[in-house]
Design an enzyme around this catalytic site. Structure first.
Site, PDB file in Angstrom:
ATOM      1  N   CYS A   1       1.014  29.504 -14.351  1.00  0.00           N
ATOM      2  CA  CYS A   1       0.440  30.057 -15.568  1.00  0.00           C
ATOM      3  C   CYS A   1       0.013  28.964 -16.544  1.00  0.00           C
ATOM      4  O   CYS A   1       0.631  28.753 -17.597  1.00  0.00           O
ATOM      5  CB  CYS A   1       1.407  31.060 -16.183  1.00  0.00           C
ATOM      6  SG  CYS A   1       1.573  32.470 -15.085  1.00  0.00           S
ATOM      7  N   GLU A   2      -0.954  28.223 -16.127  1.00  0.00           N
ATOM      8  CA  GLU A   2      -1.663  27.190 -16.887  1.00  0.00           C
ATOM      9  C   GLU A   2      -2.993  27.076 -16.140  1.00  0.00           C
ATOM     10  O   GLU A   2      -3.118  27.581 -15.038  1.00  0.00           O
ATOM     11  CB  GLU A   2      -1.016  25.809 -16.729  1.00  0.00           C
ATOM     12  CG  GLU A   2       0.441  25.748 -16.958  1.00  0.00           C
ATOM     13  CD  GLU A   2       0.799  24.879 -18.131  1.00  0.00           C
ATOM     14  OE1 GLU A   2      -0.111  24.178 -18.625  1.00  0.00           O
ATOM     15  OE2 GLU A   2       1.947  24.914 -18.542  1.00  0.00           O
TER      16      GLU A   2
ATOM     17  N   TYR B   1       1.575  10.968  -3.144  1.00  0.00           N
ATOM     18  CA  TYR B   1       1.753  11.536  -4.481  1.00  0.00           C
ATOM     19  C   TYR B   1       1.574  13.052  -4.478  1.00  0.00           C
ATOM     20  O   TYR B   1       1.095  13.637  -5.437  1.00  0.00           O
ATOM     21  CB  TYR B   1       0.802  10.865  -5.491  1.00  0.00           C
ATOM     22  CG  TYR B   1       0.890   9.353  -5.412  1.00  0.00           C
ATOM     23  CD1 TYR B   1       2.011   8.689  -5.902  1.00  0.00           C
ATOM     24  CD2 TYR B   1      -0.104   8.596  -4.788  1.00  0.00           C
ATOM     25  CE1 TYR B   1       2.128   7.314  -5.782  1.00  0.00           C
ATOM     26  CE2 TYR B   1       0.009   7.214  -4.667  1.00  0.00           C
ATOM     27  CZ  TYR B   1       1.129   6.588  -5.167  1.00  0.00           C
ATOM     28  OH  TYR B   1       1.246   5.235  -5.038  1.00  0.00           O
TER      29      TYR B   1
ATOM     30  N   PRO C   1       0.818  -1.222   0.000  1.00  0.00           N
ATOM     31  CA  PRO C   1       0.000   0.000   0.000  1.00  0.00           C
ATOM     32  C   PRO C   1       0.844   1.262   0.000  1.00  0.00           C
ATOM     33  O   PRO C   1       1.869   1.334   0.691  1.00  0.00           O
ATOM     34  CB  PRO C   1      -0.797  -0.103   1.308  1.00  0.00           C
ATOM     35  CG  PRO C   1       0.015  -0.988   2.186  1.00  0.00           C
ATOM     36  CD  PRO C   1       0.860  -1.870   1.316  1.00  0.00           C
ATOM     37  N   GLY C   2       0.425   2.231  -0.795  1.00  0.00           N
ATOM     38  CA  GLY C   2       1.040   3.555  -0.760  1.00  0.00           C
ATOM     39  C   GLY C   2       0.032   4.504  -0.133  1.00  0.00           C
ATOM     40  O   GLY C   2       0.123   4.858   1.045  1.00  0.00           O
TER      41      GLY C   2
HETATM   42  C1  LIG Z   1       2.230   2.581  -7.035  1.00  0.00           C
HETATM   43  C2  LIG Z   1       2.320   1.183  -6.648  1.00  0.00           C
HETATM   44  C3  LIG Z   1       1.731   0.744  -5.446  1.00  0.00           C
HETATM   45  C4  LIG Z   1       0.941   1.641  -4.520  1.00  0.00           C
HETATM   46  O1  LIG Z   1      -0.304   2.019  -5.006  1.00  0.00           O
HETATM   47  P1  LIG Z   1      -1.293   2.864  -4.073  1.00  0.00           P
HETATM   48  O2  LIG Z   1      -2.476   3.093  -4.910  1.00  0.00           O
HETATM   49  O3  LIG Z   1      -0.610   4.133  -3.689  1.00  0.00           O
HETATM   50  O4  LIG Z   1      -1.561   2.059  -2.866  1.00  0.00           O
HETATM   51  C5  LIG Z   1       1.921  -0.578  -5.104  1.00  0.00           C
HETATM   52  N1  LIG Z   1       2.641  -1.427  -5.884  1.00  0.00           N
HETATM   53  C6  LIG Z   1       3.210  -1.036  -7.038  1.00  0.00           C
HETATM   54  C7  LIG Z   1       3.984  -1.994  -7.838  1.00  0.00           C
HETATM   55  C8  LIG Z   1       3.067   0.279  -7.452  1.00  0.00           C
HETATM   56  O5  LIG Z   1       3.624   0.662  -8.622  1.00  0.00           O
END
Ligand SMILES: *Cc1c(COP(=O)(O)O)cnc(C)c1O
Length: 410
Positions: free
Chosen positions: A337-338, A365, A269-270
């Site tokens: 400026c966009e 992100y 998870p990110g």
């Molecule tokens: C970007 C990515 C994630 C994380 O995705 P999220 O939507 O931020 O949880 C996990 N695995 C891989 C391989 C990724 O490229």
């Protein structure tokens, strides 16, 4: 009233105070929130050996990486540079998964030298890898399962036209190459984008991986990537982590029983870990009334947070300087400026020049996709940790903008 005020502080530290002390724009992260999300995910899975590999690309500040390392997380990296940042933050090579896409083969060789787990996502490199390392370096294979999953699930990286992973239709070729070089496959991986909604969709994807697994005898883990959905506004559908944990745990246990060995269950998870922890604090430069709309122009833009312009992402925004002001609709725009819109038709407490706005859900992100476009400095970053605000990245200066420029006498 009370509820609103709670939103405007982190661990008792007022967001307004942070803006005063560190200036704006500034990214602020709540360490407690990151740790509680990590714990929430861990707690949801029982009876399985769950490993969380934080997707570092979401937010790579060393303090954040150290925090997650200390909590017991591993990381997933997509470049050699993220790999280095991970090592610097204290992750051991064995806890790092390298999942590159379309990088030079030399990066993969460099990853092998570092001792991290390599995740291969195309047939030519699987062949090269086999030729070079044979069975001496274990690796993982990224499969594209082509889940177009009916209707309600929109998948960004797991569909047939996606550039990620090796197509499940090419599975016989994978097996050919693996047996030709006797490659030691220790993991299978799928990452189907960030739009998985229901726990059932995950389980369905998992079933595909379970089926394929029976072709490999030395597996140590199955990696289900990410795709947990977080709420960006009230009422947004989010992945029910408890339900997901329950369903996945039980189907994984059944699978392990059949497979004959207990494997590790990985997620990467990110967003889930860091999105909600983050706020981008910006200051109002001007309130501009037009015949139809009221624009709030702030001291930031798509150079600092590109998600709204890049993906049409929704971020809720609150005026932390005037919590009891009359509510009105605003278009919050940046100074680039966009076309540079953070949000349209947002209802906020009356905004005045100088007011500080907090853009929510900015942890993932946000800073990691920021740039110097319009020759603006990237913001400072602050982590609230144990009830105290710590500067974890300085605001840039002219020196940073000029650092790598080479003076040419003309
Ligand atoms: C970007 C990515 C994630 C994380 O995705 P999220 O939507 O931020 O949880 C996990 N695995 C891989 C391989 C990724 O490229």
């Amino acid at each position: 009233m009370l509820l609103k005020e709670v939103n405007y502080q982190i661990q008792g530290v007022e967001l307004a105070e942070i803006a005063k002390e560190f200036g704006s724009p500034v990214y602020v992260y709540d360490a407690e929130k990151i740790l509680s999300q990590f714990q929430r995910l861990k707690n949801a899975f029982s009876g399985v050996n769950l490993k969380i590999k934080y997707a570092a690309k979401a937010l790579t500040n060393q303090a954040i990486l150290k925090l997650l390392n200390k909590a017991g997380s591993g990381i997933d990296v997509v470049s050699l540079q993220e790999l280095e940042l991970g090592l610097l933050a204290g992750f051991e090579a064995k806890d790092i998964m390298f999942t590159p896409n379309c990088v030079a083969y030399e990066e993969i060789q460099a990853g092998v030298k570092k001792g991290v787990t390599i995740n291969l996502d195309n047939l030519p490199f699987l062949e090269k890898f086999g030729k070079e390392y044979g069975s001496s370096v274990p690796c993982c294979i990224r499969i594209n399962p082509h889940i177009d999953a009916g209707g309600n699930v929109k998948i960004m990286t797991g569909h047939k036209e996606s550039k990620f992973g090796i197509s499940i239709e090419q599975f016989p070729e994978i097996l050919n190459i693996v047996s030709k070089y006797n490659i030691d496959i220790i993991g299978l991986h799928i990452h189907s984008g960030s739009d998985f909604k229901s726990a059932d969709a995950f389980v369905k994807a998992a079933d595909i991986l379970f089926d394929l697994s029976n072709n490999f005898k030395n597996l140590r883990f199955l990696d289900f990537g990410s795709g947990f959905k977080v709420a960006y506004k009230e009422g947004d559908y989010t992945t029910d982590i408890a339900e997901l944990g329950e369903k996945m745990s039980s189907s994984f246990q059944q699978f392990c029983k059949k497979y004959g060995r207990d494997l590790e269950l990985w997620f990467e998870p990110g967003k889930f870990l860091v999105s909600e922890s983050g706020y981008l604090l910006v200051q109002t430069n001007v309130v501009k009334e037009t015949p139809d709309l009221t624009f709030v122009g702030v001291n930031s833009g798509l150079n600092h947070l590109i998600r709204p312009m890049m993906y049409g992402a929704y971020h809720s925004i609150v005026n932390i300087s005037n919590p009891s002001g009359v509510e009105k609709p605003y278009n919050v725009v940046g100074y680039i400026c966009e076309t540079d819109t953070f949000g349209s038709g947002l209802v906020m407490n009356e905004v005045r020049e100088g007011d500080i706005l907090a853009i929510k859900n900015a942890g993932a992100y946000g800073f990691s996709m920021s740039s110097n476009y319009n020759s603006r400095f990237r913001p400072a970053e602050v982590l609230v940790y144990k009830g105290k605000a710590h500067l974890i990245r300085k605001r840039e200066t002219m020196e940073d903008l000029l650092r790598n420029q080479v003076n040419l006498e003309l």
